[in-house]
Design a protein around this motif. Structure first.
Motif, PDB file in Angstrom:
ATOM      1  N   SER A 206     -13.032 109.167 -27.631  1.00 39.60           N
ATOM      2  CA  SER A 206     -12.615 108.390 -28.812  1.00 39.60           C
ATOM      3  C   SER A 206     -13.788 107.806 -29.587  1.00 39.60           C
ATOM      4  O   SER A 206     -13.622 107.292 -30.690  1.00 39.60           O
ATOM      5  N   SER A 207     -14.986 107.888 -28.989  1.00 39.82           N
ATOM      6  CA  SER A 207     -16.137 107.331 -29.699  1.00 39.82           C
ATOM      7  C   SER A 207     -16.444 108.215 -30.907  1.00 39.82           C
ATOM      8  O   SER A 207     -16.228 109.422 -30.867  1.00 39.82           O
ATOM      9  N   SER A 208     -16.974 107.623 -31.970  1.00 42.70           N
ATOM     10  CA  SER A 208     -17.278 108.429 -33.175  1.00 42.70           C
ATOM     11  C   SER A 208     -18.407 109.396 -32.849  1.00 42.70           C
ATOM     12  O   SER A 208     -18.625 109.711 -31.690  1.00 42.70           O
ATOM     13  N   GLU A 209     -19.176 109.805 -33.836  1.00 40.41           N
ATOM     14  CA  GLU A 209     -20.179 110.849 -33.578  1.00 40.41           C
ATOM     15  C   GLU A 209     -21.323 110.381 -32.692  1.00 40.41           C
ATOM     16  O   GLU A 209     -22.133 111.175 -32.273  1.00 40.41           O
ATOM     17  N   ILE A 210     -21.385 109.063 -32.372  1.00 39.11           N
ATOM     18  CA  ILE A 210     -22.491 108.651 -31.486  1.00 39.11           C
ATOM     19  C   ILE A 210     -21.953 107.854 -30.300  1.00 39.11           C
ATOM     20  O   ILE A 210     -20.850 107.291 -30.339  1.00 39.11           O
ATOM     21  N   VAL A 211     -22.757 107.846 -29.241  1.00 40.23           N
ATOM     22  CA  VAL A 211     -22.488 107.035 -28.038  1.00 40.23           C
ATOM     23  C   VAL A 211     -23.762 106.235 -27.787  1.00 40.23           C
ATOM     24  O   VAL A 211     -24.860 106.788 -27.863  1.00 40.23           O
ATOM     25  N   LEU A 212     -23.615 104.927 -27.555  1.00 43.45           N
ATOM     26  CA  LEU A 212     -24.796 104.103 -27.220  1.00 43.45           C
ATOM     27  C   LEU A 212     -24.926 104.024 -25.704  1.00 43.45           C
ATOM     28  O   LEU A 212     -23.906 103.986 -25.000  1.00 43.45           O
ATOM     29  N   ILE A 213     -26.151 104.001 -25.191  1.00 44.22           N
ATOM     30  CA  ILE A 213     -26.346 103.845 -23.743  1.00 44.22           C
ATOM     31  C   ILE A 213     -27.597 103.013 -23.471  1.00 44.22           C
ATOM     32  O   ILE A 213     -28.616 103.136 -24.162  1.00 44.22           O
ATOM     33  N   LYS A 214     -27.441 102.144 -22.442  1.00 41.83           N
ATOM     34  CA  LYS A 214     -28.507 101.194 -22.116  1.00 41.83           C
ATOM     35  C   LYS A 214     -29.505 101.824 -21.160  1.00 41.83           C
ATOM     36  O   LYS A 214     -29.375 101.731 -19.938  1.00 41.83           O
ATOM     37  N   THR A 215     -30.473 102.534 -21.737  1.00 40.33           N
ATOM     38  CA  THR A 215     -31.519 103.125 -20.908  1.00 40.33           C
ATOM     39  C   THR A 215     -32.706 103.478 -21.797  1.00 40.33           C
ATOM     40  O   THR A 215     -32.636 103.371 -23.023  1.00 40.33           O
ATOM     41  N   PHE A 216     -33.779 103.883 -21.126  1.00 39.11           N
ATOM     42  CA  PHE A 216     -34.973 104.333 -21.860  1.00 39.11           C
ATOM     43  C   PHE A 216     -35.035 105.853 -21.783  1.00 39.11           C
ATOM     44  O   PHE A 216     -34.849 106.430 -20.697  1.00 39.11           O
ATOM     45  N   ARG A 217     -35.397 106.506 -22.872  1.00 38.77           N
ATOM     46  CA  ARG A 217     -35.573 107.963 -22.813  1.00 38.77           C
ATOM     47  C   ARG A 217     -36.696 108.306 -21.848  1.00 38.77           C
ATOM     48  O   ARG A 217     -36.705 109.333 -21.194  1.00 38.77           O
ATOM     49  N   GLU A 218     -37.661 107.394 -21.760  1.00 34.68           N
ATOM     50  CA  GLU A 218     -38.828 107.605 -20.880  1.00 34.68           C
ATOM     51  C   GLU A 218     -38.406 107.896 -19.442  1.00 34.68           C
ATOM     52  O   GLU A 218     -39.042 108.664 -18.736  1.00 34.68           O
ATOM     53  N   ILE A 219     -37.320 107.266 -18.976  1.00 33.99           N
ATOM     54  CA  ILE A 219     -36.950 107.476 -17.562  1.00 33.99           C
ATOM     55  C   ILE A 219     -35.702 108.345 -17.411  1.00 33.99           C
ATOM     56  O   ILE A 219     -35.467 108.898 -16.343  1.00 33.99           O
ATOM     57  N   GLU A 220     -34.910 108.492 -18.485  1.00 31.34           N
ATOM     58  CA  GLU A 220     -33.654 109.262 -18.324  1.00 31.34           C
ATOM     59  C   GLU A 220     -33.407 110.248 -19.462  1.00 31.34           C
ATOM     60  O   GLU A 220     -32.281 110.666 -19.681  1.00 31.34           O
ATOM     61  N   GLY A 221     -34.435 110.647 -20.163  1.00 32.10           N
ATOM     62  CA  GLY A 221     -34.262 111.522 -21.329  1.00 32.10           C
ATOM     63  C   GLY A 221     -33.466 112.787 -21.019  1.00 32.10           C
ATOM     64  O   GLY A 221     -32.523 113.130 -21.738  1.00 32.10           O
ATOM     65  N   LYS A 222     -33.795 113.459 -19.914  1.00 26.32           N
ATOM     66  CA  LYS A 222     -33.104 114.731 -19.622  1.00 26.32           C
ATOM     67  C   LYS A 222     -31.614 114.497 -19.319  1.00 26.32           C
ATOM     68  O   LYS A 222     -30.761 115.319 -19.663  1.00 26.32           O
ATOM     69  N   TYR A 223     -31.304 113.337 -18.719  1.00 32.50           N
ATOM     70  CA  TYR A 223     -29.890 113.054 -18.420  1.00 32.50           C
ATOM     71  C   TYR A 223     -29.140 112.679 -19.696  1.00 32.50           C
ATOM     72  O   TYR A 223     -27.989 113.080 -19.906  1.00 32.50           O
ATOM     73  N   ALA A 224     -29.818 111.950 -20.583  1.00 31.14           N
ATOM     74  CA  ALA A 224     -29.193 111.587 -21.870  1.00 31.14           C
ATOM     75  C   ALA A 224     -28.913 112.858 -22.682  1.00 31.14           C
ATOM     76  O   ALA A 224     -27.857 113.005 -23.307  1.00 31.14           O
ATOM     77  N   ASP A 225     -29.842 113.811 -22.626  1.00 30.05           N
ATOM     78  CA  ASP A 225     -29.652 115.067 -23.377  1.00 30.05           C
ATOM     79  C   ASP A 225     -28.489 115.883 -22.814  1.00 30.05           C
ATOM     80  O   ASP A 225     -27.686 116.447 -23.556  1.00 30.05           O
ATOM     81  N   TYR A 226     -28.366 115.906 -21.478  1.00 31.10           N
ATOM     82  CA  TYR A 226     -27.245 116.663 -20.883  1.00 31.10           C
ATOM     83  C   TYR A 226     -25.922 115.970 -21.194  1.00 31.10           C
ATOM     84  O   TYR A 226     -24.917 116.619 -21.512  1.00 31.10           O
ATOM     85  N   PHE A 227     -25.933 114.640 -21.131  1.00 31.67           N
ATOM     86  CA  PHE A 227     -24.740 113.828 -21.467  1.00 31.67           C
ATOM     87  C   PHE A 227     -24.295 114.158 -22.897  1.00 31.67           C
ATOM     88  O   PHE A 227     -23.130 114.414 -23.169  1.00 31.67           O
ATOM     89  N   SER A 228     -25.289 114.255 -23.811  1.00 35.20           N
ATOM     90  CA  SER A 228     -25.004 114.567 -25.219  1.00 35.20           C
ATOM     91  C   SER A 228     -24.391 115.965 -25.344  1.00 35.20           C
ATOM     92  O   SER A 228     -23.411 116.183 -26.050  1.00 35.20           O
ATOM     93  N   LYS A 229     -24.953 116.897 -24.582  1.00 36.87           N
ATOM     94  CA  LYS A 229     -24.442 118.289 -24.628  1.00 36.87           C
ATOM     95  C   LYS A 229     -22.994 118.349 -24.133  1.00 36.87           C
ATOM     96  O   LYS A 229     -22.119 118.985 -24.729  1.00 36.87           O
TER      97      LYS A 229
END
Ligand SMILES: C[C@@H]1O[C@H](OP(=O)(O)OP(=O)(O)OC[C@H]2O[C@@H](n3ccc(=O)[nH]c3=O)[C@H](O)[C@@H]2O)[C@H](O)[C@H](O)[C@H]1O
Length: 454
Positions: A206-229
């Motif tokens: 139900s979230s619009s085109e974006i999702v906010l998440i409390k993390t740093f790309r520095e430590i979780e970038g690859k997981y944020a990218d998979y989550f986005s995919k």
């Protein structure tokens, strides 16, 4: 025209976090940063008991909005229990149902405030539907946990069981360590209408085109990218939102105790299992054993009991424990100033359940973590702690999956002696300074453009 303070008009955002300290605190931190640097006006909505501690310290452009749960629950959930803090675990499904049934009251709040955007949590799928129905506005879900965990859970829900999670090191379901969390995902509210996994997945979709998440790309970038995919949406990190510790009366005893540990005395470890989890009797005994194992170890241990189950701490601690650790151990009941303690120079280790805010605080304050995950997202957070080299997990007993005091004591000693790990934590802490702000700026601009429709 960006979201910077130079903008002439303020855009208003209504925030609706889940009824837990570990969720409300990150929402409030996000609200402070969005109003401090950018032209937003934030309404933070929760039950009165969850907002009371914020009423006297409100920065400009943040307004608290009381949401009352239906009075029909007053027998099972008296008003002071409209929070997960100290709520007996068996009442959690009832609290979810009560929150779900507060949708009409929430719709009235939407119509009276008429915000430009709703930022909500991953436990109330009815909130974005109400925002669209009542006002035709967009909603954005704000994930207060880590990307490693949420990318796995979304993968688990969205893919057939045999589909391999792309990061095997974090596939704790296949390794058999995630059984409790799988049971949690499959269970639901007390009317059995909505499983936790459906509730969660509906919130994400139900979230619009974006999702906010409390993390740093520095430590979780690859997981944020998979989550986005997986979601087909833009995953926008806001940094760690690690709050600056506020000076509070009553903290001084603990800080004075730390100040008295001079450089010739052994290092101190801080031991806390968060604001929601209650150790069982058996777990209390094992943690006490782990802290007693090394006679040189100094520690501060926060012990908590469910509302109404408070007992003298020495009834729950092993016979004579307090006497045996006299002078080197401080047992604190209920709550301790965690951020201030982790910042203290004498604190060299953090025994943590790995709630996400605690993991980020350990990393940002440069304190190596002895990971003892208990539930929910904590097993993934613990695996991430090991993967980025800032701590080590205490493996549970193979026989019954219980925590083992002897193993805990060994890992504490190992972490305190690991110079390479200490260097890694310090290096990462320095690297992250300012990274979070850059990510927050980008997130604020992204929210502004979402509201403006550009
Ligand atoms: C998002 C979700 O929130 C929950 O919160 P919980 O309170 O357990 O743990 P944290 O996220 O570490 O949050 C705890 C927060 O409370 C602070 N604190 C806690 C105890 C204390 O004595 N003193 C303090 O200052 C601490 O500094 C941190 O900021 C679940 O864990 C879940 O795993 C997590 O992903």
């Amino acid at each position: 025209m960006g979201a910077d303070r130079g903008s002439t008009k303020r855009r208003s955002i209504l925030m609706l976090p889940w009824l837990a300290h570990g969720h409300i605190s990150p929402f409030f931190e996000l609200a402070k940063r969005l109003t401090d640097h950018y032209s937003f006006h934030i309404y933070l909505c929760s039950t009165p008991v969850n907002l009371d501690h914020l009423r006297n310290t409100l920065p400009p452009f943040i307004q608290l909005v009381d949401l009352h749960l239906p009075s029909s629950f007053d027998k099972t959930l008296p008003p002071n229990s409209h929070t997960t803090k100290n709520l007996p675990p068996h009442l959690m499904p009832t609290l979810k149902s009560a929150f779900d049934q507060s949708e009409p009251a929430f719709s009235q709040i939407l119509n009276s405030l008429r915000p430009d955007l709703l930022i909500y949590d991953f436990l109330m799928p009815w909130a974005p539907r109400a925002a669209a129905r009542e006002l035709g506005i967009k909603s954005v879900v704000f994930i207060t946990g880590g990307a490693a965990c949420h990318s796995f859970v979304t993968h688990y829900i969205a893919h057939p069981p045999e589909t391999q999670f792309p990061f095997p090191n974090l596939d704790i379901v296949s390794s058999g360590e995630g059984q409790k969390t799988v049971e949690f995902l499959e269970s639901g509210d007390d009317q059995g209408r909505l499983s936790n996994k459906d509730r969660y997945f509906q919130c994400l979709k139900s979230s619009s085109e974006i999702v906010l998440i409390k993390t740093f790309r520095e430590i979780e970038g690859k997981y944020a990218d998979y989550f986005s995919k997986l979601l087909g949406k833009e995953v926008v990190t806001v940094g760690g939102l690690v709050r600056e510790p506020e000076a509070k009366t009553g903290d001084s005893d603990i800080i004075n105790w730390l100040d008295q540990r001079d450089h010739s005395s052994p290092p101190v470890v801080f031991v806390s299992f968060g604001s929601e989890y209650f150790l069982s009797m058996e777990e209390m005994v094992e943690v006490a054993k782990g802290l007693e194992r090394n006679k040189d170890l100094n520690f501060i241990w926060v012990v908590r009991f469910p509302e109404g189950a408070e007992q003298e701490k020495n009834l729950l601690l092993p016979e004579g424990f307090m006497e045996r650790v006299e002078g080197r151990g401080l047992v604190v009941e209920g709550w301790a100033p965690q951020a201030k303690i982790l910042q203290h120079e004498r604190v060299a280790g953090f025994v943590s359940h790995c709630g996400w805010s605690s993991v980020l605080e350990g990393i940002v304050y440069g304190v190596p973590i002895v990971a003892m995950p208990m539930q929910l997202d904590q097993p993934w957070d613990a695996k991430l702690v090991e993967e980025i080299g800032v701590g080590k997990e205490v493996r549970r007993r193979k026989s019954d999956g219980g925590i083992d005091g002897e193993e805990m004591g060994k890992v504490i000693d190992e972490v305190l002696r690991n110079e390479e790990m200490k260097g890694r934590v310090r290096e990462l802490s320095e690297k992250l300074q300012g990274k979070g702000d850059a990510e927050l700026v980008a997130a604020a601009d992204r929210l502004w453009s979402l509201i403006e429709g550009v």
